[in-house]
Design a protein around this motif. Structure first.
Motif, PDB file in Angstrom:
ATOM      1  N   PRO A   1       0.284  -1.020  -0.229  1.00  0.00           N
ATOM      2  CA  PRO A   1       0.171   0.552   0.160  1.00  0.00           C
ATOM      3  C   PRO A   1       0.940   1.049   0.234  1.00  0.00           C
ATOM      4  O   PRO A   1       0.495   2.337  -0.044  1.00  0.00           O
ATOM      5  CB  PRO A   1      -0.956   0.027   1.134  1.00  0.00           C
ATOM      6  CG  PRO A   1      -0.623  -1.789   1.544  1.00  0.00           C
ATOM      7  CD  PRO A   1       0.427  -2.013   0.895  1.00  0.00           C
ATOM      8  N   LYS A   2       2.313   1.180   0.677  1.00  0.00           N
ATOM      9  CA  LYS A   2       2.827   2.345   0.725  1.00  0.00           C
ATOM     10  C   LYS A   2       3.210   2.327  -0.876  1.00  0.00           C
ATOM     11  O   LYS A   2       3.663   4.156  -0.926  1.00  0.00           O
ATOM     12  CB  LYS A   2       3.927   1.998   1.944  1.00  0.00           C
ATOM     13  CG  LYS A   2       3.531   2.533   3.096  1.00  0.00           C
ATOM     14  CD  LYS A   2       3.437   4.057   3.090  1.00  0.00           C
ATOM     15  CE  LYS A   2       2.689   4.861   4.553  1.00  0.00           C
ATOM     16  NZ  LYS A   2       2.369   6.116   4.484  1.00  0.00           N
ATOM     17  N   GLU A   3       3.899   1.391  -1.435  1.00  0.00           N
ATOM     18  CA  GLU A   3       4.487   1.327  -2.850  1.00  0.00           C
ATOM     19  C   GLU A   3       3.048   2.021  -3.506  1.00  0.00           C
ATOM     20  O   GLU A   3       3.369   3.703  -4.948  1.00  0.00           O
ATOM     21  CB  GLU A   3       4.526   0.264  -3.397  1.00  0.00           C
ATOM     22  CG  GLU A   3       5.886   0.549  -2.607  1.00  0.00           C
ATOM     23  CD  GLU A   3       6.754  -0.750  -2.712  1.00  0.00           C
ATOM     24  OE1 GLU A   3       6.050  -2.064  -3.924  1.00  0.00           O
ATOM     25  OE2 GLU A   3       7.470  -1.666  -2.780  1.00  0.00           O
ATOM     26  N   ILE A   4       1.819   1.421  -3.315  1.00  0.00           N
ATOM     27  CA  ILE A   4       0.746   1.713  -4.136  1.00  0.00           C
ATOM     28  C   ILE A   4       0.477   3.847  -3.956  1.00  0.00           C
ATOM     29  O   ILE A   4       0.611   4.249  -5.075  1.00  0.00           O
ATOM     30  CB  ILE A   4      -0.433   1.495  -3.843  1.00  0.00           C
ATOM     31  CG1 ILE A   4      -0.354  -0.483  -4.511  1.00  0.00           C
ATOM     32  CG2 ILE A   4      -1.611   1.761  -4.318  1.00  0.00           C
ATOM     33  CD1 ILE A   4      -0.858  -0.944  -4.253  1.00  0.00           C
ATOM     34  N   GLU A   5       0.194   3.984  -2.599  1.00  0.00           N
ATOM     35  CA  GLU A   5       0.094   5.430  -1.817  1.00  0.00           C
ATOM     36  C   GLU A   5       1.474   6.244  -2.705  1.00  0.00           C
ATOM     37  O   GLU A   5       0.804   7.634  -3.491  1.00  0.00           O
ATOM     38  CB  GLU A   5       0.675   5.565  -0.823  1.00  0.00           C
ATOM     39  CG  GLU A   5       0.333   6.639  -0.340  1.00  0.00           C
ATOM     40  CD  GLU A   5       0.585   7.302   1.190  1.00  0.00           C
ATOM     41  OE1 GLU A   5      -0.540   6.928   1.806  1.00  0.00           O
ATOM     42  OE2 GLU A   5       1.799   6.886   1.448  1.00  0.00           O
ATOM     43  N   LYS A   6       2.297   5.920  -3.816  1.00  0.00           N
ATOM     44  CA  LYS A   6       3.555   6.738  -3.784  1.00  0.00           C
ATOM     45  C   LYS A   6       3.720   7.078  -5.751  1.00  0.00           C
ATOM     46  O   LYS A   6       3.817   7.268  -6.194  1.00  0.00           O
ATOM     47  CB  LYS A   6       5.123   6.154  -3.553  1.00  0.00           C
ATOM     48  CG  LYS A   6       5.785   5.924  -2.644  1.00  0.00           C
ATOM     49  CD  LYS A   6       6.901   5.641  -2.486  1.00  0.00           C
ATOM     50  CE  LYS A   6       7.612   5.742  -0.980  1.00  0.00           C
ATOM     51  NZ  LYS A   6       8.814   4.860  -0.835  1.00  0.00           N
ATOM     52  N   PHE A   7       2.945   5.531  -6.251  1.00  0.00           N
ATOM     53  CA  PHE A   7       2.578   5.511  -7.505  1.00  0.00           C
ATOM     54  C   PHE A   7       1.635   6.709  -7.771  1.00  0.00           C
ATOM     55  O   PHE A   7       1.214   7.513  -9.172  1.00  0.00           O
ATOM     56  CB  PHE A   7       1.946   3.957  -7.656  1.00  0.00           C
ATOM     57  CG  PHE A   7       1.468   3.645  -8.812  1.00  0.00           C
ATOM     58  CD1 PHE A   7       1.807   3.844 -10.126  1.00  0.00           C
ATOM     59  CD2 PHE A   7      -0.232   3.978  -8.887  1.00  0.00           C
ATOM     60  CE1 PHE A   7       1.462   3.462 -11.345  1.00  0.00           C
ATOM     61  CE2 PHE A   7      -0.845   3.773 -10.465  1.00  0.00           C
ATOM     62  CZ  PHE A   7       0.025   3.566 -11.376  1.00  0.00           C
TER      63      PHE A   7
END
Length: 126
Positions: free
Chosen positions: A77-83
């Motif tokens: 989820p943190k990477e999705i947030e960055k994306f």
């Protein structure tokens, strides 16, 4: 023995059509949630992001994950947030992720719920 449906909607209710029983036409269900408040989050669908700008979608995927995969299951989820922040050109706070199913094609897509952050808040927290 009653079987408990582990697939829930954003209100915490069990969905009627689970991906186990209806693998190509299941109902939307939560895969991750944090700080979600009904009526207080924007949302965007993964398939729409790709339709709006496939090049930008792929460029952001490569920068975050090193691939152009359109599936978001098992992505952090943190990477999705960055994306999403990169794709939307705006800092966001991800509040929930749901998995959905396109009932015409049977393919999954994801709905991302988020709140836009002000630039001041982002720079003060970093």
């Amino acid at each position: 023995m009653k079987v408990v449906n582990r697939f829930k909607d954003l209100d915490g209710n069990s969905i009627e059509r689970s991906p186990i029983d209806y693998p190509y036409s299941y109902d939307e269900f939560v895969i991750w949630v944090s700080d979600y408040q009904k009526g207080n989050s924007e949302n965007v669908y993964s398939d729409r992001l790709f339709q709006w700008d496939p090049k930008k979608f792929n460029d952001c995927c490569i920068k975050i994950w090193g691939n152009t995969r359109q599936y978001f299951n098992n992505r952090n989820p943190k990477e999705i947030e960055k994306f999403l922040s990169m794709y939307l050109d705006s800092p966001i706070k991800l509040t929930a992720i749901t998995e959905c199913c396109n009932r015409y094609s049977g393919y999954p897509y994801w709905s991302f719920y988020f709140n836009k952050l002000s630039e001041n808040l982002v720079t003060n927290n970093n």
